[in-house]
Design an enzyme around this catalytic site. Structure first.
Site, PDB file in Angstrom:
ATOM      1  N   ASP A 221      -4.097  -4.789   6.064  1.00  0.00           N
ATOM      2  CA  ASP A 221      -4.385  -5.691   4.952  1.00  0.00           C
ATOM      3  C   ASP A 221      -3.173  -6.580   4.706  1.00  0.00           C
ATOM      4  OD1 ASP A 221      -5.871  -6.792   2.822  1.00  0.00           O
ATOM      5  OD2 ASP A 221      -4.850  -5.484   1.383  1.00  0.00           O
TER       6      ASP A 221
ATOM      7  N   HIS B 111      -2.581  -1.069  -3.324  1.00  0.00           N
ATOM      8  CA  HIS B 111      -3.775  -0.260  -3.102  1.00  0.00           C
ATOM      9  C   HIS B 111      -3.656   1.045  -3.898  1.00  0.00           C
ATOM     10  CE1 HIS B 111      -3.847  -2.387   1.071  1.00  0.00           C
ATOM     11  NE2 HIS B 111      -4.284  -3.164   0.103  1.00  0.00           N
TER      12      HIS B 111
ATOM     13  N   SER C 121       0.862  -1.185   0.000  1.00  0.00           N
ATOM     14  CA  SER C 121       0.000   0.000   0.000  1.00  0.00           C
ATOM     15  C   SER C 121       0.894   1.230   0.000  1.00  0.00           C
ATOM     16  CB  SER C 121      -0.942  -0.031   1.206  1.00  0.00           C
ATOM     17  OG  SER C 121      -1.887   1.021   1.132  1.00  0.00           O
TER      18      SER C 121
END
Length: 338
Positions: free
Chosen positions: A140, A48, A21
């Site tokens: 995540d 992401h 991310s």
């Protein structure tokens, strides 16, 4: 790349799944820059990114190293020596030697989500999977990396001290029995070595290993033993969230599939609460204006009792609006500390 071998001989790890991310782009470039053109594995990447603009990640990764990178296409076979990137606003999974690209529900408020890719790889390819968690916020990849470990795969995490956003690596390290903690410059070389090692294949006719029991059971939705758990509203669709255990981690999932880790759920609830407070503040300020206008008109018309009533209403609304405004404009922790 085919599904896990069932002929009983030794195999090699040939599926590398990577989740990243914020701050993860440079780490990805470091990793793919260290991979050879003849890497005997496929690399699948979830980063992401915003769904509002085209992703240039495949072009960036193709220029960073010798492996060609592309946005994955639904149903295409997974081949060694290629990098498959999850397209923006789509979940990417592995199934039967093919890559699946579908919208699907968000997980941890994300689409694509690393947990979705990692979990599918664990179920489909068992010990042939190497899971890698890089720089990013929140958590995540933690539950997915745990699923990889339960399936017999290898867990690799970027050294949090060498990341711009250490939350994802720190979450994984705090919850998963990680095999390797390395810098982004070291991870690529580690992957090359791991993909060349022979590992024991699964027994020929043991279907429970094709979909490892420990993973399969802990991913069951609405498990009977969780029926008495508290139910919350899904921030995405408003449905009921049920608490369940996923790869030994608490998760929350609604009927249509939106899923949250505890931290992601709290973040979503905080965001929803802020939206509600702004809406309430706007409505109160509009009501103050209406009440004052009505009070003024009542006094002009000689209706003093009505004017006093509207004035009192405006005062009460101002007091309530002040409380909400103080909450919304409260200084952050750093500001308070300073």
């Amino acid at each position: 790349m085919n599904a896990p071998s069932n002929n009983g001989h030794a195999v090699r790890r040939d599926a590398v799944v990577i989740g990243a991310s914020a701050g993860g782009l440079n780490a990805l470039k470091d990793i793919v820059g260290s991979l050879p053109a003849d890497l005997p594995a496929a690399v699948l990447v979830v980063l992401h990114v915003s769904a509002d603009r085209p992703s240039m990640l495949p072009d960036i990764l193709s220029r960073a190293g010798p492996l060609p990178a592309c946005h994955a296409r639904d149903g295409e076979p997974v081949e060694h020596g290629r990098i498959y990137v999850a397209p923006p606003d789509f979940q990417m999974t592995l199934a039967g030697g093919n890559v699946r690209v579908q919208r699907g529900p968000r997980e941890n408020r994300l689409r694509p989500a690393a947990d979705v890719l990692f979990r599918s790889a664990a179920v489909a390819y068992g010990p042939r999977v190497i899971g890698v968690v890089l720089s990013g916020s929140l958590d995540d990849g933690t539950a997915g990396l745990s699923a990889v470990k339960l399936a017999g795969g290898v867990a690799v995490v970027q050294d949090p001290e060498q990341t711009a956003f250490p939350s994802m690596p720190e979450s994984a390290l705090g919850s998963v029995d990680v095999d390797y903690v390395r810098s982004s410059l070291e991870i690529g070389h580690l992957l090359v070595r791991l993909t060349k090692e022979e590992i024991a294949a699964m027994p020929a006719d043991d279907e429970t290993l094709q979909t490892p029991a420990s993973v399969r059971e802990e991913h069951a939705e609405y498990a009977s033993e969780q029926e008495e758990a508290p139910a919350y509203s899904c921030p995405d669709c408003g449905g009921v969230l049920r608490e369940f255990v996923e790869a030994r981690h608490i998760h929350y999932r609604c009927r249509v599939g939106h899923a949250y880790s505890p931290d992601s759920l709290l973040a979503s609830q905080s965001e929803s609460m802020e939206h509600a407070l702004w809406a309430a503040l706007r409505a109160m300020e509009e009501s103050v204006e209406v009440s004052r206008r009505l009070a003024s008109r009542s006094r002009v018309g000689g209706h003093d009792p009505d004017a006093r009533r509207y004035d009192k209403k405006a005062e009460d609304l101002v007091a309530s609006a002040t409380v909400i405004r103080d909450v919304l404009y409260a200084p952050g922790v750093d500001a308070v500390a300073s």
